[in-house]
Design an enzyme around this catalytic site. Structure first.
Site, short mmCIF file in Angstrom:
data_model
loop_
_atom_site.label_atom_id
_atom_site.label_comp_id
_atom_site.label_asym_id
_atom_site.label_seq_id
_atom_site.Cartn_x
_atom_site.Cartn_y
_atom_site.Cartn_z
CB CYS A 90 -0.93 0.02 1.21
SG CYS A 90 -1.90 -1.48 1.42
CG HIS A 361 -5.95 1.47 -1.01
ND1 HIS A 361 -4.72 1.98 -1.37
CD2 HIS A 361 -5.69 0.47 -0.11
CE1 HIS A 361 -3.77 1.32 -0.74
NE2 HIS A 361 -4.33 0.40 0.03
CB CYS A 391 -1.90 0.07 7.80
SG CYS A 391 -3.44 0.02 6.85
N GLY A 393 0.44 -3.90 3.99
CA GLY A 393 0.30 -5.34 4.05
C GLY A 393 1.58 -6.03 4.50
#
Length: 405
Positions: A90, A361, A391, A393
């Site tokens: 991300c 996203h 955050c 992954g």
């Protein structure tokens, strides 16, 4: 020591994966158009001075494989410019900005293209490449089985390391969000109300012309242009969202109304040294003050922004009170709420134009998209310092401090 400054940004509209406006556009084409758009905003720059193209992509396979960054460079006619594709899930395109920062600070170059792209539509609507062999390390098989059992049984999460067990590095992101809800006690109602807030704020921002100032259109094969995000839903109410069923656990709290969807899109930044910008007579948009990356248990990855923000503030020699605006990527409402509470972030300074729950996203795009939106908001609200964080992954967090110039 030179400073790294952002002199141009470009971000595409964000399409819904599998059914949205960009579903038939290859990821390299999305990236090509956005890098071209960013470069067009800096006509003073001789492309011979570009040192490298850093392109983030969260799922570097299929149409997004084969070092997509180098493919895009060649498509743009920049044969002399190398390219590297980066995967930090991300935060992939925040990592590319970090790479440009480090290269400029170390004197290894003066001009870089940073950005990211994701086309979940090209990789499979479910976000996985159907038919590909299972490449998971069997070391995590027991952890994965435990995650499934926990999900079915609704067992409260606690750190598996306390029981001598390895965390599940492959845990689905929705399950991590349920774990964060279990750990923090954040209610379904609070998550839903944040989801409504995201939609309502994005709707207002659209009506105010906010996103029109940061979006560069994508031209489709038939010549038509896509100019707006697919995701935001006008008129969203708590009454509507509260009726949605949980997605990941029968007794869970995560729904389609308080989580981000799957998406397609691309974004790009032109980053150079402050000395190069001055030589070209450019007024930079912002200075990259500091970046940071941190790790935590993969099973509660949603709380990654907490230590990432603390670390980047230490690196910058700043505190929360020095920051005018914050952008926490809204992978899930619960992780935004949990991170903001622990950090003491004022909600009036947080995601003021909505976030990924409304906008979407596209994994590889998100870092550069948030940079673009944060700069847009700093201009709109006359702020000086902003933080973007997310955050990541696998159990990570990442953050960056920007100074508007």
């Amino acid at each position: 020591m030179p400073e790294a400054v952002i002199v141009a940004t470009a971000r595409s509209p964000i399409g819904r994966a599998g059914k949205g406006s960009l579903k038939d556009v290859r990821p390299d084409e999305l990236a090509r158009q956005m890098i071209a758009a960013a470069l067009a905003k800096v006509p003073e720059l001789d492309t011979a001075d570009i040192e490298d193209i850093h392109l983030g992509i969260g799922q570097p396979g299929g149409a997004g494989g084969y070092n997509i960054a180098r493919s895009v460079a060649v498509q743009l006619g920049l044969d002399h410019v190398p390219g590297v594709s980066v995967n930090r899930y991300c935060s992939s395109s925040l990592q590319t900005t970090r790479m440009a920062l480090h290269a400029i600070k170390s004197g290894e170059g003066e001009v870089f293209i940073s950005g990211g792209v994701e086309s979940v539509s090209s990789f499979g609507y479910a976000g996985a490449a159907d038919g590909l062999p299972n490449s998971k390390n069997p070391l995590f098989a027991d952890a994965e089985a435990r995650t499934v059992k926990t999900a079915e049984g609704g067992v409260a999460w606690h750190d598996p390391r306390e029981d001598g067990l390895i965390p599940d590095v492959y845990i689905p992101m929705g399950q991590t969000a349920e774990n964060v809800a279990s750990l923090t006690g954040i209610s379904r109602e609070d998550q839903d109300r944040w989801g409504v807030r995201s939609q309502n704020r994005a709707e207002k921002a659209i009506n105010d012309g906010f996103f029109a100032r940061e979006i560069d259109p994508i031209t489709l094969a038939d010549g038509t242009q896509v100019t707006t995000d697919d995701g935001p839903r006008a008129g969203t109410t708590y009454e509507k969202i509260s009726q949605l069923n949980p997605v990941f656990r029968p007794d869970g709290t995560i729904t389609a109304g308080n989580a981000c969807p799957l998406n397609d899109g691309a974004a790009a930044l032109v980053i150079m040294s402050d000395t190069k910008a001055k030589a070209l007579g450019l007024k930079p948009l912002a200075r990259v003050v500091a970046t940071a990356a941190t790790g935590l248990s993969p099973e509660i990855m949603g709380l990654g922004p907490i230590e990432a923000v603390r670390k980047v503030l230490r690196v910058a020699g700043m505190s929360i009170s020095d920051i005018d605006l914050f952008e926490i990527n809204e992978a899930f409402a619960v992780q935004v709420l949990g991170s903001a509470a622990e950090l003491g972030i004022d909600h009036d300074k947080l995601n003021v134009s909505g976030g990924a729950i409304a906008l979407g996203h596209p994994f590889g795009m998100t870092g550069a998209r948030i940079t673009t939106t944060l700069l847009n908001n700093l201009n709109t609200y006359d702020g000086q310092f902003g933080i973007e964080t997310m955050c990541v992954g696998g159990g990570q967090g990442m953050a960056m401090v920007l100074e508007r110039l």
